[in-house]
Motif scaffolding. Structure first.
Motif, mmCIF file in Angstrom:
data_model
loop_
_atom_site.group_PDB
_atom_site.id
_atom_site.type_symbol
_atom_site.label_atom_id
_atom_site.label_comp_id
_atom_site.label_asym_id
_atom_site.label_seq_id
_atom_site.Cartn_x
_atom_site.Cartn_y
_atom_site.Cartn_z
ATOM 1 N N LEU A 445 0.837 -1.207 0.000
ATOM 2 C CA LEU A 445 0.000 0.000 0.000
ATOM 3 C C LEU A 445 0.870 1.256 0.000
ATOM 4 C CD1 LEU A 445 -2.823 1.248 0.168
ATOM 5 C CD2 LEU A 445 -2.630 1.140 2.658
ATOM 6 N N LEU A 446 1.868 1.290 0.906
ATOM 7 C CA LEU A 446 2.742 2.463 0.962
ATOM 8 C C LEU A 446 3.594 2.582 -0.297
ATOM 9 C CD1 LEU A 446 3.908 2.310 4.706
ATOM 10 C CD2 LEU A 446 2.191 3.818 3.690
ATOM 11 N N GLY A 447 3.901 1.426 -0.912
ATOM 12 C CA GLY A 447 4.701 1.453 -2.136
ATOM 13 C C GLY A 447 3.977 2.087 -3.312
ATOM 14 N N LEU A 448 2.674 2.272 -3.197
ATOM 15 C CA LEU A 448 1.913 2.889 -4.293
ATOM 16 C C LEU A 448 2.306 4.350 -4.509
ATOM 17 C CD1 LEU A 448 -1.640 1.442 -3.539
ATOM 18 C CD2 LEU A 448 -0.166 0.871 -5.479
ATOM 19 N N ILE A 449 2.911 4.987 -3.507
ATOM 20 C CA ILE A 449 3.287 6.398 -3.685
ATOM 21 C C ILE A 449 4.377 6.549 -4.739
ATOM 22 C CG2 ILE A 449 2.680 6.938 -1.292
ATOM 23 C CD1 ILE A 449 5.642 7.030 -0.628
ATOM 24 N N PHE A 450 5.022 5.409 -5.126
ATOM 25 C CA PHE A 450 6.062 5.478 -6.149
ATOM 26 C C PHE A 450 5.509 5.201 -7.548
ATOM 27 C CE2 PHE A 450 8.332 4.199 -2.258
ATOM 28 C CZ PHE A 450 9.193 5.278 -2.159
ATOM 29 N N ALA A 451 4.210 4.992 -7.655
ATOM 30 C CA ALA A 451 3.621 4.733 -8.973
ATOM 31 C C ALA A 451 3.674 6.002 -9.820
ATOM 32 C CB ALA A 451 2.182 4.263 -8.813
ATOM 33 N N PRO A 452 3.911 5.867 -11.148
ATOM 34 C CA PRO A 452 3.974 7.054 -12.009
ATOM 35 C C PRO A 452 2.676 7.848 -11.951
ATOM 36 C CG PRO A 452 4.784 5.109 -13.152
ATOM 37 C CD PRO A 452 4.191 4.626 -11.867
ATOM 38 N N GLY A 453 2.799 9.162 -11.774
ATOM 39 C CA GLY A 453 1.642 10.047 -11.780
ATOM 40 C C GLY A 453 0.835 10.019 -10.519
ATOM 41 N N PHE A 454 1.297 9.295 -9.482
ATOM 42 C CA PHE A 454 0.512 9.162 -8.259
ATOM 43 C C PHE A 454 0.780 10.331 -7.331
ATOM 44 C CE2 PHE A 454 -0.580 7.757 -4.054
ATOM 45 C CZ PHE A 454 -1.733 7.019 -4.246
ATOM 46 N N SER A 455 -0.273 10.964 -6.828
ATOM 47 C CA SER A 455 -0.140 12.032 -5.848
ATOM 48 C C SER A 455 -1.424 12.122 -5.057
ATOM 49 C CB SER A 455 0.138 13.377 -6.533
ATOM 50 O OG SER A 455 0.131 14.424 -5.572
ATOM 51 N N THR A 456 -1.292 12.334 -3.753
ATOM 52 C CA THR A 456 -2.474 12.526 -2.910
ATOM 53 C C THR A 456 -2.693 13.998 -2.613
ATOM 54 O OG1 THR A 456 -1.141 12.260 -0.911
ATOM 55 C CG2 THR A 456 -2.198 10.283 -1.804
ATOM 56 N N ALA A 457 -1.876 14.874 -3.208
ATOM 57 C CA ALA A 457 -2.023 16.299 -2.931
ATOM 58 C C ALA A 457 -3.352 16.805 -3.481
ATOM 59 C CB ALA A 457 -0.870 17.078 -3.556
ATOM 60 N N ALA A 458 -4.017 17.660 -2.701
ATOM 61 C CA ALA A 458 -5.306 18.187 -3.129
ATOM 62 C C ALA A 458 -5.140 19.171 -4.281
ATOM 63 C CB ALA A 458 -5.997 18.856 -1.943
ATOM 64 N N GLN A 459 -3.997 19.845 -4.321
ATOM 65 C CA GLN A 459 -3.763 20.800 -5.396
ATOM 66 C C GLN A 459 -2.288 20.799 -5.762
ATOM 67 O OE1 GLN A 459 -4.949 24.578 -3.894
ATOM 68 N NE2 GLN A 459 -3.300 24.716 -2.408
ATOM 69 N N VAL A 460 -2.034 21.180 -7.015
ATOM 70 C CA VAL A 460 -0.661 21.246 -7.506
ATOM 71 C C VAL A 460 -0.055 22.581 -7.081
ATOM 72 C CG1 VAL A 460 0.796 21.280 -9.548
ATOM 73 C CG2 VAL A 460 -1.192 19.763 -9.453
ATOM 74 N N THR A 461 1.126 22.533 -6.426
ATOM 75 C CA THR A 461 1.823 23.750 -6.048
ATOM 76 C C THR A 461 3.135 23.808 -6.814
ATOM 77 O OG1 THR A 461 3.074 22.750 -4.234
ATOM 78 C CG2 THR A 461 0.826 23.479 -3.749
ATOM 79 N N ASN A 462 3.888 24.890 -6.579
ATOM 80 C CA ASN A 462 5.183 24.975 -7.237
ATOM 81 C C ASN A 462 6.198 24.036 -6.611
ATOM 82 O OD1 ASN A 462 5.231 26.387 -4.838
ATOM 83 N ND2 ASN A 462 6.816 27.809 -5.524
ATOM 84 N N LEU A 463 5.832 23.363 -5.510
ATOM 85 C CA LEU A 463 6.750 22.449 -4.850
ATOM 86 C C LEU A 463 6.464 20.994 -5.197
ATOM 87 C CD1 LEU A 463 6.891 24.036 -1.277
ATOM 88 C CD2 LEU A 463 8.531 24.280 -3.140
ATOM 89 N N SER A 464 5.200 20.619 -5.253
ATOM 90 C CA SER A 464 4.862 19.212 -5.480
ATOM 91 C C SER A 464 3.401 19.113 -5.875
ATOM 92 C CB SER A 464 5.123 18.400 -4.199
ATOM 93 O OG SER A 464 4.375 18.950 -3.136
ATOM 94 N N GLY A 465 2.960 17.860 -6.100
ATOM 95 C CA GLY A 465 1.559 17.642 -6.382
ATOM 96 C C GLY A 465 1.290 17.079 -7.765
ATOM 97 N N ARG A 466 2.341 17.020 -8.630
ATOM 98 C CA ARG A 466 2.119 16.503 -9.979
ATOM 99 C C ARG A 466 2.339 14.996 -10.062
ATOM 100 N NH1 ARG A 466 1.500 20.732 -13.268
ATOM 101 N NH2 ARG A 466 2.326 22.737 -12.602
ATOM 102 N N GLY A 467 2.869 14.394 -9.015
ATOM 103 C CA GLY A 467 2.998 12.950 -9.002
ATOM 104 C C GLY A 467 4.125 12.408 -9.850
#
Length: 647
Positions: A445-467
């Motif tokens: 389950l935790l390994g899913l954060i490494f999937a391409p395009g995966f992000s749990t961020a509610a919005q894209v910022t200049n720091l992260s969120g694009r997955g």
């Protein structure tokens, strides 16, 4: 050393800018530290002077503005402020662009405008400015230059002349550190000087005399009280060497200063390739000597084997650099992230002396940037949220490294909110990565954060969120033949552990045979070897588990995995290998022995074959594949889990 003066200056400028940046980051936490202010000023001053000398006029002109601003801080005309430090940090980035010949002129002008505003704000904010050092009746100082000062072009007599120009001066020399004549090197400087200056002289004027050697020298400055002038002069005279004591100390050996030579990285890479070829040739010689050679040839072969092994170890040592050179680059990143996110963040590092191959260090930077950025942006909470949760207002990101066998273990830990498993699962189901209701282990389950395009961020910022960041992390670590583990506790934070091989060039390997093929196992991963008798082989069919000191260890039959189509040897062997806490047995037909393995990359056609991480050339000229231990452990692990679940 490079023959291009401009290239040599770029290397020197990069080091100077790194020093200035580290000084500024320290100054940001200790705004009243005059030593840090002086160190930053010296760095800027040196960069300006060297830039002008090598024809980098734009760099010199730009740096002059920053130097002037810090000169005011140094003289106590304006205080150091957080805004001023932040502007000079931005100016450092522009200086790097000027050094590389790719500046943004508009950006440079904007920085200078912000610099002027920061200086003006510091002057008008009413902040208590340290008054210039009050004029003293005089100063008593002692200085001793680095041993190699004269070899580096510093003339002590010139410094003494500059001190005399400041005012009335009394000088006494100390000879207590001069070594005995038989071991004395004429170009070394072992003298020290006691100087008494009287008159209206500022401390800054004295420090300016030593500005270019201050980092490496000993300099003690003490004000002479106005009502005790005679005592100062008396002590200066008393500082002259006493014969008996001086002769005693003169007999003490003086440790010579360590010397170093700067060598371009590509030359080290070329030398490493040559050592690799030598190791392969030595392996062929050893095989021939033991097949057809006499005693004399075998003796020479063994001597060459010893020498090539020592040369390999020496060469590997040359390529190793402390991981602190990598960790130090994250101070600026965390400083900027704290400013951009409005959070109070502290970076803590541990194990900086751990050494790792320079190639690995260079390729680890980008993955660590993504992980640290995610920890600061997603993991750490804002100050009010942390206070509500009973946590300190300042969040912590901790980078640590240590060596474990043939690997370096790097952990990135934060004390934030932890990974929201429910949100990860919901996002994965929405993206079609898992099916609703599908059973996953916590690691999966935790390994899913490494999937391409995966992000749990509610919005894209200049720091992260694009997955895209964590996907890059996984791919880069895999190309380094490393592994990633993720652990997280709700409300307490997350830990990401990277296990990276010490080197990507040459390893000690264990040569094995499976069917007609020969393969290499990284020796650092091998724990022990066992014999699998024909009876045990038959009894273990269908369960693939062995009992090893009261613990069941799964094993993989490499003959079945590689579909060799050959009959097994009568007495097969089990090689137990491990990664972290996981152990797996590999059933092989024969253990041939140790093998110095020069790692060659797989061709593009074979790069996607999961069971192999590379290839090497054997002594007889044939190629042997290097087994990917991490992949084999992953292959065996589900079998163990199924069997354990079945009881």
């Amino acid at each position: 050393m490079t023959e291009d003066p401009a290239a040599a200056f770029r290397v020197e400028a990069a080091e100077l800018l790194d020093q200035v940046e580290q000084g500024l980051l320290d100054l940001g936490h200790h705004l009243g530290d005059t030593a840090l202010v002086n160190a930053v000023f010296r760095g800027l001053h040196t960069l300006k002077g060297s830039g002008a000398m090598f024809g980098f006029d734009a760099l010199a002109a730009f740096t002059h503005h920053c130097e002037s601003a810090f000169d005011k801080v140094r003289k106590g005309e304006v205080p150091a402020t957080e805004e001023l430090v932040a502007v000079i940090l931005s100016a450092g980035d522009h200086m790097r662009a000027l050094v590389d010949g790719d500046p943004d002129t508009g950006e440079g002008e904007a920085i200078l405008a912000r610099l002027a505003d920061a200086v003006a704000a510091a002057q008008t904010d009413g902040v208590a400015v340290a008054a210039p050092a009050a004029a003293q009746r005089g100063w008593k100082l002692f200085f001793r230059l680095p041993v190699d000062a004269m070899r580096n072009g510093t003339n002590p007599l010139t410094l003494l002349d500059e001190l005399r120009e400041l005012g009335a001066c009394t000088i006494a020399v100390r000879t207590d550190a001069v070594p005995p004549l038989p071991v004395l090197v004429p170009t070394d400087c072992h003298l020290g000087w006691d100087v008494t200056l009287t008159g209206d002289i500022s401390r800054e004027a004295i420090e300016d005399v030593f500005i270019f050697v201050m980092d490496d020298m000993t300099l003690e400055i003490e004000a002479i009280e106005p009502d005790a002038p005679d005592a100062a002069a008396a002590e200066a005279v008393a500082a002259a060497p006493v014969d008996d004591e001086g002769q005693h100390e003169a007999k003490l050996p003086v440790k010579p200063a360590a010397e170093s030579v700067r060598v371009p990285a590509e030359r080290l890479d070329l030398l490493m390739d040559r050592v690799g070829e030598l190791v392969i040739a030595q392996s062929r010689l050893s095989q021939l000597a033991h097949q057809d050679g006499g005693v004399a040839l075998r003796s020479v072969s063994e001597e060459i084997e010893r020498l090539s092994g020592e040369l390999r170890d020496t060469m590997m040592g040359l390529r190793m650099v402390p991981v602190g050179t990598l960790f130090g680059r994250f101070r600026r990143l965390v400083h900027d992230l704290a400013r951009d996110t409005g959070k109070a963040i502290e970076l803590v590092t541990d194990g900086e002396a751990t050494e790792i191959d320079k190639t690995v260090v260079e390729r680890l930077f980008d993955p660590l940037v993504h992980i640290v950025r995610n920890s600061c942006d997603h993991g750490l909470e804002t100050a009010d949220v942390r206070a509500a949760a009973g946590k300190p207002a300042t969040g912590t990101v901790r980078l640590a490294a240590h060596q474990a066998g043939g690997e370096v273990v790097i952990t990135i830990r934060d004390d934030g909110r932890g990974i929201d498993r429910g949100r990860v699962r919901a996002k994965a189901e929405a993206n079609g990565l898992v099916q609703p209701g599908q059973v996953l282990t916590d690691g999966e389950l935790l390994g899913l954060i490494f999937a391409p395009g995966f992000s749990t961020a509610a919005q894209v910022t200049n720091l992260s969120g694009r997955g895209v960041g964590m996907d890059v992390v996984k791919r880069t670590i895999e190309t380094l033949r490393g592994t990633i583990d993720v652990a997280s506790v709700d409300g307490e934070g997350s830990t990401i552990t990277l296990r990276i091989p010490l080197t990507l060039a040459i390893i000690d390997g264990l040569l094995i045979r499976v069917g007609e093929g020969r393969y290499v196992l990284p020796l650092a991963a091998v724990e022990e070897c066992l014999e699998l008798s024909p009876g045990e082989d038959i009894r273990s069919r269908g369960r693939s588990l062995i009992s090893l000191r009261d613990r069941l260890v799964p094993f993989v039959r490499l003959r079945d995995l590689f579909a060799t189509g050959t009959a097994p040897d009568p007495y097969q062997k089990i090689v137990v290998v491990s990664i972290g806490a996981e152990r797996v047995g590999l059933v092989v037909d024969q253990i041939i022995g140790n093998h110095q393995t020069v790692i060659k990359s797989m061709s593009a056609l074979h790069r996607d074959i999961g069971s192999f991480s590379g290839a090497t050339i054997l002594g007889d000229g044939n190629v042997a594949l290097i087994l990917d231990i991490g992949h084999l452990v992953d292959l065996a692990q589900p079998r163990e889990e199924r069997l354990q679940a079945a009881g």
